[in-house]
Design a protein around this motif. Sequence first.
Motif, PDB file in Angstrom:
ATOM      1  N   GLY A 226       4.330 -16.265  14.848  1.00  0.00           N
ATOM      2  CA  GLY A 226       5.751 -16.115  14.647  1.00  0.00           C
ATOM      3  C   GLY A 226       6.258 -16.854  13.424  1.00  0.00           C
ATOM      4  O   GLY A 226       7.354 -16.606  12.964  1.00  0.00           O
ATOM      5  N   ASP A 227       5.496 -17.791  12.877  1.00  0.00           N
ATOM      6  CA  ASP A 227       5.921 -18.527  11.699  1.00  0.00           C
ATOM      7  C   ASP A 227       5.568 -17.794  10.416  1.00  0.00           C
ATOM      8  O   ASP A 227       6.033 -18.158   9.353  1.00  0.00           O
ATOM      9  N   SER A 228       4.743 -16.783  10.504  1.00  0.00           N
ATOM     10  CA  SER A 228       4.223 -16.120   9.309  1.00  0.00           C
ATOM     11  C   SER A 228       5.292 -15.336   8.586  1.00  0.00           C
ATOM     12  O   SER A 228       6.156 -14.727   9.196  1.00  0.00           O
ATOM     13  N   LYS A 229       5.201 -15.337   7.270  1.00  0.00           N
ATOM     14  CA  LYS A 229       6.084 -14.530   6.448  1.00  0.00           C
ATOM     15  C   LYS A 229       5.487 -13.145   6.251  1.00  0.00           C
ATOM     16  O   LYS A 229       6.122 -12.264   5.703  1.00  0.00           O
ATOM     17  N   LEU A 230       4.244 -12.937   6.699  1.00  0.00           N
ATOM     18  CA  LEU A 230       3.600 -11.638   6.586  1.00  0.00           C
ATOM     19  C   LEU A 230       3.968 -10.773   7.773  1.00  0.00           C
ATOM     20  O   LEU A 230       4.100 -11.251   8.892  1.00  0.00           O
ATOM     21  N   ASP A 231       4.158  -9.500   7.516  1.00  0.00           N
ATOM     22  CA  ASP A 231       4.454  -8.555   8.588  1.00  0.00           C
ATOM     23  C   ASP A 231       3.169  -8.227   9.314  1.00  0.00           C
ATOM     24  O   ASP A 231       2.241  -7.690   8.714  1.00  0.00           O
ATOM     25  N   SER A 232       3.065  -8.557  10.574  1.00  0.00           N
ATOM     26  CA  SER A 232       1.814  -8.367  11.304  1.00  0.00           C
ATOM     27  C   SER A 232       1.804  -7.068  12.118  1.00  0.00           C
ATOM     28  O   SER A 232       0.944  -6.880  12.939  1.00  0.00           O
ATOM     29  N   ARG A 233       2.784  -6.175  11.867  1.00  0.00           N
ATOM     30  CA  ARG A 233       2.777  -4.899  12.584  1.00  0.00           C
ATOM     31  C   ARG A 233       1.664  -4.008  12.030  1.00  0.00           C
ATOM     32  O   ARG A 233       1.444  -3.986  10.825  1.00  0.00           O
ATOM     33  N   PRO A 234       0.995  -3.251  12.881  1.00  0.00           N
ATOM     34  CA  PRO A 234      -0.040  -2.347  12.374  1.00  0.00           C
ATOM     35  C   PRO A 234       0.611  -1.215  11.574  1.00  0.00           C
ATOM     36  O   PRO A 234       1.748  -0.862  11.802  1.00  0.00           O
ATOM     37  N   LEU A 235      -0.150  -0.664  10.636  1.00  0.00           N
ATOM     38  CA  LEU A 235       0.338   0.472   9.858  1.00  0.00           C
ATOM     39  C   LEU A 235       0.388   1.697  10.729  1.00  0.00           C
ATOM     40  O   LEU A 235      -0.397   1.872  11.641  1.00  0.00           O
ATOM     41  N   GLY A 236       1.243   2.611  10.380  1.00  0.00           N
ATOM     42  CA  GLY A 236       1.253   3.913  11.045  1.00  0.00           C
ATOM     43  C   GLY A 236       2.266   3.954  12.073  1.00  0.00           C
ATOM     44  O   GLY A 236       2.735   4.633  12.769  1.00  0.00           O
TER      45      GLY A 236
ATOM     46  N   ILE B 285       0.873  -1.173   0.000  1.00  0.00           N
ATOM     47  CA  ILE B 285       0.000   0.000   0.000  1.00  0.00           C
ATOM     48  C   ILE B 285       0.909   1.222   0.000  1.00  0.00           C
ATOM     49  O   ILE B 285       1.738   1.377   0.897  1.00  0.00           O
ATOM     50  N   PRO B 286       0.768   2.074  -1.017  1.00  0.00           N
ATOM     51  CA  PRO B 286       1.638   3.272  -1.082  1.00  0.00           C
ATOM     52  C   PRO B 286       1.533   4.101   0.188  1.00  0.00           C
ATOM     53  O   PRO B 286       0.478   4.160   0.830  1.00  0.00           O
ATOM     54  N   GLU B 287       2.649   4.759   0.535  1.00  0.00           N
ATOM     55  CA  GLU B 287       2.693   5.532   1.770  1.00  0.00           C
ATOM     56  C   GLU B 287       1.657   6.648   1.805  1.00  0.00           C
ATOM     57  O   GLU B 287       1.078   6.913   2.857  1.00  0.00           O
ATOM     58  N   ASP B 288       1.397   7.296   0.650  1.00  0.00           N
ATOM     59  CA  ASP B 288       0.406   8.374   0.647  1.00  0.00           C
ATOM     60  C   ASP B 288      -0.994   7.843   0.935  1.00  0.00           C
ATOM     61  O   ASP B 288      -1.799   8.500   1.586  1.00  0.00           O
ATOM     62  N   VAL B 289      -1.267   6.626   0.492  1.00  0.00           N
ATOM     63  CA  VAL B 289      -2.560   6.007   0.783  1.00  0.00           C
ATOM     64  C   VAL B 289      -2.635   5.639   2.260  1.00  0.00           C
ATOM     65  O   VAL B 289      -3.647   5.871   2.919  1.00  0.00           O
ATOM     66  N   GLN B 290      -1.561   5.080   2.794  1.00  0.00           N
ATOM     67  CA  GLN B 290      -1.528   4.736   4.218  1.00  0.00           C
ATOM     68  C   GLN B 290      -1.744   5.977   5.074  1.00  0.00           C
ATOM     69  O   GLN B 290      -2.479   5.939   6.060  1.00  0.00           O
TER      70      GLN B 290
ATOM     71  N   THR C 159      -8.093   6.562   7.822  1.00  0.00           N
ATOM     72  CA  THR C 159      -8.612   6.964   9.124  1.00  0.00           C
ATOM     73  C   THR C 159      -8.188   5.909  10.149  1.00  0.00           C
ATOM     74  O   THR C 159      -7.745   4.813   9.794  1.00  0.00           O
ATOM     75  N   ALA C 160      -8.363   6.215  11.410  1.00  0.00           N
ATOM     76  CA  ALA C 160      -8.027   5.269  12.473  1.00  0.00           C
ATOM     77  C   ALA C 160      -8.847   3.981  12.316  1.00  0.00           C
ATOM     78  O   ALA C 160      -8.329   2.884  12.495  1.00  0.00           O
ATOM     79  N   GLU C 161     -10.117   4.123  11.954  1.00  0.00           N
ATOM     80  CA  GLU C 161     -10.979   2.953  11.762  1.00  0.00           C
ATOM     81  C   GLU C 161     -10.475   2.095  10.588  1.00  0.00           C
ATOM     82  O   GLU C 161     -10.432   0.876  10.686  1.00  0.00           O
ATOM     83  N   GLN C 162     -10.061   2.751   9.505  1.00  0.00           N
ATOM     84  CA  GLN C 162      -9.550   2.016   8.347  1.00  0.00           C
ATOM     85  C   GLN C 162      -8.240   1.309   8.679  1.00  0.00           C
ATOM     86  O   GLN C 162      -8.004   0.181   8.246  1.00  0.00           O
TER      87      GLN C 162
END
Length: 126
Positions: free
Chosen positions: A116-126, A82-87, A91-94
């Motif tokens: 912990g096994d996931s290859k996906l980054d599970s950190r929240p955006l922002g 997701i491009p940084e400008d879109v991120q 909104t907080a809800e989004q």
Amino acid sequence: MASNAGYFRQLASLYRQILRAHREKLPGPLRALGDSYASEEFRRHLKAKTTPAQWREFGHQWSGYVSMLNGTADQEQRSGDIPEDVQAALTAEQREQLFKLQQAAAELAQGGGTEGDSKLDSRPLG
């Protein structure tokens, strides 16, 4: 009003295309998640006071999603990033909704396994 009816028919057709793409391209658990998400998004937009410009953008974004699923989108759209400008515009809800979607996708990618096994980054955006 006739143009609105025509536009809503186009959106209904787009919704069917989304469900068809999910059925053809996604495994069972992701299909259920995708169908549920698309249904909820279309329902929310129908209930909201959405302007014609917002409906056009909504349709454009979902059309891009269908193209991505069908492998007809350009390389940048298929990246999943997701491009940084879109991120920054979310909104907080989004952001919360996107974080929950990331968590669900990570859980499915793990097969419901341990964290912990996931290859996906599970950190929240922002």
